[in-house]
Design a protein around this motif. Sequence first.
Motif, mmCIF file in Angstrom:
data_model
loop_
_atom_site.group_PDB
_atom_site.id
_atom_site.type_symbol
_atom_site.label_atom_id
_atom_site.label_comp_id
_atom_site.label_asym_id
_atom_site.label_seq_id
_atom_site.Cartn_x
_atom_site.Cartn_y
_atom_site.Cartn_z
ATOM 1 N N SER A 73 11.355 -0.756 -11.605
ATOM 2 C CA SER A 73 12.216 -0.668 -13.124
ATOM 3 C C SER A 73 13.547 -1.537 -13.122
ATOM 4 O O SER A 73 14.413 -1.641 -13.715
ATOM 5 C CB SER A 73 12.757 0.765 -13.374
ATOM 6 O OG SER A 73 13.094 1.328 -12.842
ATOM 7 N N ALA A 74 14.130 -1.755 -11.858
ATOM 8 C CA ALA A 74 15.822 -2.602 -11.959
ATOM 9 C C ALA A 74 15.315 -4.210 -11.078
ATOM 10 O O ALA A 74 14.401 -4.425 -11.642
ATOM 11 C CB ALA A 74 16.719 -1.792 -11.047
ATOM 12 N N SER A 75 16.236 -4.454 -11.076
ATOM 13 C CA SER A 75 16.171 -6.323 -10.176
ATOM 14 C C SER A 75 15.190 -5.890 -9.639
ATOM 15 O O SER A 75 14.684 -5.259 -8.409
ATOM 16 C CB SER A 75 17.711 -6.323 -10.013
ATOM 17 O OG SER A 75 17.569 -6.137 -9.056
ATOM 18 N N ALA A 81 0.690 -4.658 -14.145
ATOM 19 C CA ALA A 81 2.154 -5.361 -14.355
ATOM 20 C C ALA A 81 3.582 -4.498 -14.048
ATOM 21 O O ALA A 81 4.124 -4.557 -14.454
ATOM 22 C CB ALA A 81 2.076 -5.700 -16.387
ATOM 23 N N SER A 82 3.130 -3.139 -13.489
ATOM 24 C CA SER A 82 3.643 -2.851 -13.035
ATOM 25 C C SER A 82 4.630 -3.830 -11.515
ATOM 26 O O SER A 82 5.891 -2.738 -11.263
ATOM 27 C CB SER A 82 3.319 -1.341 -12.221
ATOM 28 O OG SER A 82 2.972 -1.370 -10.748
ATOM 29 N N GLY A 83 4.049 -4.643 -11.065
ATOM 30 C CA GLY A 83 5.231 -5.158 -9.861
ATOM 31 C C GLY A 83 3.937 -5.385 -8.381
ATOM 32 O O GLY A 83 4.677 -5.149 -7.803
ATOM 33 N N LYS A 84 2.624 -4.524 -8.209
ATOM 34 C CA LYS A 84 1.552 -4.779 -7.550
ATOM 35 C C LYS A 84 1.886 -5.513 -6.253
ATOM 36 O O LYS A 84 2.038 -5.974 -5.730
ATOM 37 C CB LYS A 84 0.499 -4.003 -7.939
ATOM 38 C CG LYS A 84 0.301 -2.936 -8.002
ATOM 39 C CD LYS A 84 -1.367 -2.225 -8.663
ATOM 40 C CE LYS A 84 -1.793 -3.357 -9.614
ATOM 41 N NZ LYS A 84 -1.339 -3.009 -11.175
ATOM 42 N N ASP A 133 16.359 -5.121 -6.034
ATOM 43 C CA ASP A 133 16.507 -3.897 -5.894
ATOM 44 C C ASP A 133 14.832 -3.499 -5.534
ATOM 45 O O ASP A 133 14.871 -3.205 -3.948
ATOM 46 C CB ASP A 133 16.562 -3.197 -7.217
ATOM 47 C CG ASP A 133 16.603 -1.407 -6.605
ATOM 48 O OD1 ASP A 133 17.993 -1.201 -6.521
ATOM 49 O OD2 ASP A 133 15.865 -1.137 -7.237
ATOM 50 N N THR A 134 14.228 -3.951 -5.783
ATOM 51 C CA THR A 134 12.867 -4.000 -5.095
ATOM 52 C C THR A 134 12.317 -4.589 -3.688
ATOM 53 O O THR A 134 12.134 -3.139 -2.655
ATOM 54 C CB THR A 134 11.662 -4.310 -6.343
ATOM 55 O OG1 THR A 134 11.769 -3.775 -7.516
ATOM 56 C CG2 THR A 134 10.135 -4.267 -6.109
ATOM 57 N N ARG A 135 13.311 -5.562 -3.747
ATOM 58 C CA ARG A 135 12.913 -6.272 -1.839
ATOM 59 C C ARG A 135 14.063 -5.188 -1.112
ATOM 60 O O ARG A 135 13.101 -4.720 -0.285
ATOM 61 C CB ARG A 135 13.792 -7.421 -2.034
ATOM 62 C CG ARG A 135 13.374 -7.719 -1.214
ATOM 63 C CD ARG A 135 13.959 -9.485 -0.864
ATOM 64 N NE ARG A 135 13.527 -10.725 -1.578
ATOM 65 C CZ ARG A 135 12.127 -10.868 -1.521
ATOM 66 N NH1 ARG A 135 11.490 -10.443 -0.324
ATOM 67 N NH2 ARG A 135 11.951 -11.834 -2.105
HETATM 68 P P1 ATP Z 1 -1.675 -6.579 -12.399
HETATM 69 O O1 ATP Z 1 -1.796 -4.936 -12.499
HETATM 70 O O2 ATP Z 1 -2.049 -7.542 -13.912
HETATM 71 O O3 ATP Z 1 -2.379 -7.134 -10.787
HETATM 72 P P2 ATP Z 1 1.119 -5.831 -10.876
HETATM 73 O O4 ATP Z 1 0.733 -4.827 -11.308
HETATM 74 O O5 ATP Z 1 0.476 -6.432 -10.080
HETATM 75 O O6 ATP Z 1 0.186 -6.818 -12.340
HETATM 76 P P3 ATP Z 1 2.515 -8.345 -10.876
HETATM 77 O O7 ATP Z 1 1.680 -9.087 -11.264
HETATM 78 O O8 ATP Z 1 3.907 -7.933 -9.639
HETATM 79 O O9 ATP Z 1 2.718 -7.174 -11.052
HETATM 80 O O10 ATP Z 1 3.385 -8.133 -12.512
HETATM 81 C C1 ATP Z 1 4.883 -7.819 -12.395
HETATM 82 C C2 ATP Z 1 5.830 -9.288 -12.803
HETATM 83 O O11 ATP Z 1 7.297 -7.678 -13.046
HETATM 84 C C3 ATP Z 1 6.189 -10.177 -12.741
HETATM 85 O O12 ATP Z 1 6.332 -11.422 -13.639
HETATM 86 C C4 ATP Z 1 7.350 -9.726 -11.790
HETATM 87 O O13 ATP Z 1 8.578 -11.206 -11.630
HETATM 88 C C5 ATP Z 1 8.256 -8.808 -12.761
HETATM 89 N N1 ATP Z 1 8.939 -8.167 -12.490
HETATM 90 C C6 ATP Z 1 10.730 -7.945 -13.114
HETATM 91 N N2 ATP Z 1 11.474 -7.091 -12.514
HETATM 92 C C7 ATP Z 1 10.660 -6.573 -10.945
HETATM 93 C C8 ATP Z 1 11.082 -5.789 -10.383
HETATM 94 N N3 ATP Z 1 11.899 -5.200 -10.227
HETATM 95 N N4 ATP Z 1 10.231 -5.522 -9.330
HETATM 96 C C9 ATP Z 1 8.626 -5.804 -9.620
HETATM 97 N N5 ATP Z 1 8.553 -7.045 -11.048
HETATM 98 C C10 ATP Z 1 9.227 -7.164 -11.243
#
Ligand code: ATP
Length: 202
Positions: free
Chosen positions: A178-180, A11-14, A183-185
Amino acid sequence: MLRLGLTGGIASGKTTVAAMLRELGFDVLDADSLAHKLIEPGQPAYDEVLRGFGPAILDPDKRINRAKLAKIVFDDSAKLAYLNAILHPRVEAAAHKQFDEWSRNGNRPAAFIEAALLVEAGYHKNLDGLLVIWCRPDQQLERLRTRGFSDEQARQRIAAQLPTEEKLRHATEKIDCSASLEDTRKQVEALAAKLRQKTVKS
Ligand code: ATP
């Protein structure tokens, strides 16, 4: 063409970063999808998994029920190791086959394989670089809560992976989620620009 890993804690954002990379024109393989194909009936890993886990993991149509399999291995580290020993080398081979094809048929500066357990499986050793996605542990917990996990389930899942700091030690590139999302984009766009110039660190 650089062959790069994309990993990070649960759930980090991969997936979010992978989607942004795809929008920017980069190919990203998904290790989970590759693994799913490998256990379809008729594929070599199907028979091996069946031998190890028995017919109770099958659906009536003889397909392997991934939810049943996941439940068994989540509670039993020896069975998880058995399953990983079947799948990991095959996923890695399938990824390199696809990378070879892309490399022959295009002028991509880089392509990625996204895998949650990439460092745990040691794939990063056979790649040209590793992008590690990270956010704070309290944010991982909060994002897992949003998906309906209890605190205990969320903590268990986080604890089942290598700590993020350990993954970051192997990173050649990092994205701070960890931010918006904006910011990630921006960070993903900066990485894309860098890759187009083929200046990734090794
Ligand atoms: P998994 O380990 O379950 O595969 P994952 O690492 O692929 O999870 P995501 O499925 O991308 O993670 O989920 C991250 C969640 O955090 C999403 O709902 C996304 O919208 C949210 N989020 C909030 N802020 C950010 C950010 N700055 N960058 C990335 N994701 C973010």
